[in-house]
Design an enzyme around this catalytic site. Structure first.
Site, mmCIF file in Angstrom:
data_model
loop_
_atom_site.group_PDB
_atom_site.id
_atom_site.type_symbol
_atom_site.label_atom_id
_atom_site.label_comp_id
_atom_site.label_asym_id
_atom_site.label_seq_id
_atom_site.Cartn_x
_atom_site.Cartn_y
_atom_site.Cartn_z
ATOM 1 N N SER A 126 40.225 46.900 41.890
ATOM 2 C CA SER A 126 40.056 48.182 42.568
ATOM 3 C C SER A 126 41.374 48.928 42.668
ATOM 4 O O SER A 126 41.394 50.155 42.695
ATOM 5 C CB SER A 126 39.494 47.968 43.980
ATOM 6 O OG SER A 126 38.218 47.394 43.915
ATOM 7 N N HIS A 147 38.225 49.253 35.014
ATOM 8 C CA HIS A 147 37.677 49.421 36.358
ATOM 9 C C HIS A 147 36.213 49.847 36.240
ATOM 10 O O HIS A 147 35.906 51.022 36.071
ATOM 11 C CB HIS A 147 38.522 50.450 37.125
ATOM 12 C CG HIS A 147 38.029 50.706 38.504
ATOM 13 N ND1 HIS A 147 38.166 51.925 39.136
ATOM 14 C CD2 HIS A 147 37.378 49.907 39.383
ATOM 15 C CE1 HIS A 147 37.627 51.852 40.329
ATOM 16 N NE2 HIS A 147 37.143 50.643 40.505
ATOM 17 N N GLU A 159 36.666 53.347 34.177
ATOM 18 C CA GLU A 159 38.045 53.859 34.197
ATOM 19 C C GLU A 159 38.915 52.823 33.476
ATOM 20 O O GLU A 159 39.007 51.671 33.909
ATOM 21 C CB GLU A 159 38.481 54.027 35.662
ATOM 22 C CG GLU A 159 39.800 54.732 35.855
ATOM 23 C CD GLU A 159 40.106 54.946 37.349
ATOM 24 O OE1 GLU A 159 39.543 54.250 38.216
ATOM 25 O OE2 GLU A 159 40.945 55.825 37.641
ATOM 26 N N ASN A 197 40.214 55.127 42.854
ATOM 27 C CA ASN A 197 40.321 54.473 44.160
ATOM 28 C C ASN A 197 41.486 54.950 45.005
ATOM 29 O O ASN A 197 41.523 54.700 46.205
ATOM 30 C CB ASN A 197 40.361 52.958 43.991
ATOM 31 C CG ASN A 197 38.948 52.412 43.838
ATOM 32 O OD1 ASN A 197 37.990 53.090 44.171
ATOM 33 N ND2 ASN A 197 38.820 51.214 43.329
HETATM 34 P P1 NAD Z 1 33.156 39.416 45.184
HETATM 35 O O1 NAD Z 1 33.805 38.958 46.420
HETATM 36 O O2 NAD Z 1 31.719 39.808 45.185
HETATM 37 O O3 NAD Z 1 33.328 38.294 44.023
HETATM 38 C C1 NAD Z 1 34.551 37.670 43.722
HETATM 39 C C2 NAD Z 1 34.217 36.340 43.045
HETATM 40 O O4 NAD Z 1 35.434 35.727 42.614
HETATM 41 C C3 NAD Z 1 33.520 35.333 43.984
HETATM 42 O O5 NAD Z 1 32.304 34.891 43.394
HETATM 43 C C4 NAD Z 1 34.536 34.215 44.100
HETATM 44 O O6 NAD Z 1 33.935 32.929 44.261
HETATM 45 C C5 NAD Z 1 35.249 34.332 42.768
HETATM 46 N N1 NAD Z 1 36.542 33.653 42.711
HETATM 47 C C6 NAD Z 1 37.490 33.558 43.678
HETATM 48 N N2 NAD Z 1 38.545 32.843 43.232
HETATM 49 C C7 NAD Z 1 38.250 32.497 41.942
HETATM 50 C C8 NAD Z 1 38.934 31.751 40.941
HETATM 51 N N3 NAD Z 1 40.149 31.230 41.180
HETATM 52 N N4 NAD Z 1 38.337 31.581 39.738
HETATM 53 C C9 NAD Z 1 37.117 32.103 39.486
HETATM 54 N N5 NAD Z 1 36.412 32.825 40.394
HETATM 55 C C10 NAD Z 1 36.984 33.008 41.605
HETATM 56 O O7 NAD Z 1 34.057 40.639 44.658
HETATM 57 P P2 NAD Z 1 33.634 41.834 43.651
HETATM 58 O O8 NAD Z 1 33.119 42.968 44.450
HETATM 59 O O9 NAD Z 1 32.830 41.273 42.539
HETATM 60 O O10 NAD Z 1 35.079 42.274 43.127
HETATM 61 C C11 NAD Z 1 35.726 41.587 42.066
HETATM 62 C C12 NAD Z 1 36.886 42.442 41.563
HETATM 63 O O11 NAD Z 1 36.364 43.684 41.063
HETATM 64 C C13 NAD Z 1 37.886 42.790 42.671
HETATM 65 O O12 NAD Z 1 39.182 42.841 42.138
HETATM 66 C C14 NAD Z 1 37.420 44.175 43.116
HETATM 67 O O13 NAD Z 1 38.460 44.913 43.688
HETATM 68 C C15 NAD Z 1 36.975 44.765 41.781
HETATM 69 N N6 NAD Z 1 35.982 45.844 41.870
HETATM 70 C C16 NAD Z 1 34.972 45.811 42.793
HETATM 71 C C17 NAD Z 1 34.031 46.838 42.802
HETATM 72 C C18 NAD Z 1 32.877 46.836 43.775
HETATM 73 O O14 NAD Z 1 32.170 47.848 43.887
HETATM 74 N N7 NAD Z 1 32.592 45.735 44.472
HETATM 75 C C19 NAD Z 1 34.117 47.896 41.878
HETATM 76 C C20 NAD Z 1 35.150 47.872 40.922
HETATM 77 C C21 NAD Z 1 36.076 46.835 40.926
#
Ligand code: NAD
Length: 293
Positions: A126, A147, A159, A197
């Protein structure tokens, strides 16, 4: 463009099987890619299987037509594992682990040692600087920000972020993979939060201050954005969809990156995250989703 520009990725690693990782894995598998989906253990992987099955069911419900591939066909293209070493056969990896620098740091060190030298790392973050992530690897020219928007299978634009060392070839390959997924990438330069963001996180945070200051209720704030500005969703609905934990971590990254008070997270946001109110994925945020909302 997967075939059209002569660029084809056989195996794509997807690291992290949360909200975004599930969406990316599903989208890749639905467009004919073999996917290696990695998370910490069986509990997270089983949750991911359920999420993807449910998401395909919802997709066919909303489109009112049978999806081109059944859920079992899509799932059969995804190898679920907690073992990073399977990424030794990946030619592209899209990383989607939690928005915490220390976690991303250990993940990239591991990926750098197991993935082939030519493998490209697409960073789905993000707010974290792509240049900073790339510095953890010995292939900074092959690290690119991707992104994705949530929900991934339904959002046509991504993005794409060019880090300081990202090569033109890497940008071209990232664009080719996105095109093969049915998406278009819009390329911007690297600064924490990028374009979307840096603006969106401030908007959501300020909307949370409005709730904290009792200026208006969440429904009223969201209604103003939808009806006055024509937004599809208001800022608090968007926060719930992204995940309030992810909003907090992103604001912390922005605050630390710019040393600018304007990114200080609202105390109400912190309180909600500490109470486990993470939005849609936890069933409760500014709105209640326990009935499946
Ligand atoms: P989330 O919390 O739903 O999922 C994160 C996952 O990572 C979890 O399943 C967790 O178990 C796993 N994880 C943690 N440590 C790990 C490791 N060492 N190895 C493998 N897996 C591991 O988070 P999310 O919303 O899916 O976000 C993931 C990334 O995408 C973040 O960087 C977030 O900023 C970015 N992002 C999120 C969104 C959104 O709308 N949620 C949009 C764009 C980008």
């Amino acid at each position: 463009m997967k075939e059209g520009q002569g660029i084809r990725f056989e195996k794509v690693g997807v690291i992290g099987a949360g909200v975004m990782g599930c969406g990316v894995a599903q989208n890749l598998a639905q467009t004919g890619h073999s996917v290696l989906l990695i998370d910490l253990g069986e509990k997270q992987l089983e949750r991911a299987r359920q999420e993807i099955r449910q998401s395909i069911r919802m997709q066919s419900f909303f489109k009112k037509s049978k999806p081109a591939k059944s859920a079992s066909e899509v799932l059969s293209r995804i190898q679920f594992s907690d073992d990073y070493s399977i990424c030794s056969s990946a030619d592209f990896v899209i990383e989607n682990v939690v928005e915490k620098w220390e976690v991303k740091q250990s993940v990239y060190r591991r990926l750098n040692s197991v993935c082939p030298p030519g493998c490209i790392f697409g960073v789905n973050t993000s707010a974290i600087s792509i240049t900073r992530i790339a510095s953890l690897t010995r292939r900074p020219e092959r690290v690119v920000g991707m992104h994705f928007m949530n929900p991934v299978p339904l959002k046509p634009v991504v993005e794409v972020i060019r880090g300081h060392h990202t090569s033109d070839e890497t940008i071209e390959k990232a664009q080719a993979l996105l095109a093969a997924m049915g998406k278009e990438g819009i390329v911007v330069n690297d600064m924490p939060g990028f374009v979307s963001n840096r603006v969106l996180m401030l908007t959501i945070n300020e909307a949370i201050f409005l709730v904290q200051d009792q200026v208006a209720a969440p429904e009223v704030i969201d209604r103003l954005f939808k009806q006055c500005f024509g937004h599809a969703m208001g800022p608090l609905e968007t926060g719930d969809l992204i995940g309030l934990d992810t909003i907090l971590y992103s604001l912390e990254v922005l605050y630390e990156s710019y040393n600018d008070d304007k990114f200080r997270p609202c105390p109400l946001l912190k309180k909600m995250v500490h109470a486990g109110l993470h939005g849609r994925k936890s069933g409760q945020g500014f709105y209640n989703y326990e009935g499946g909302g």
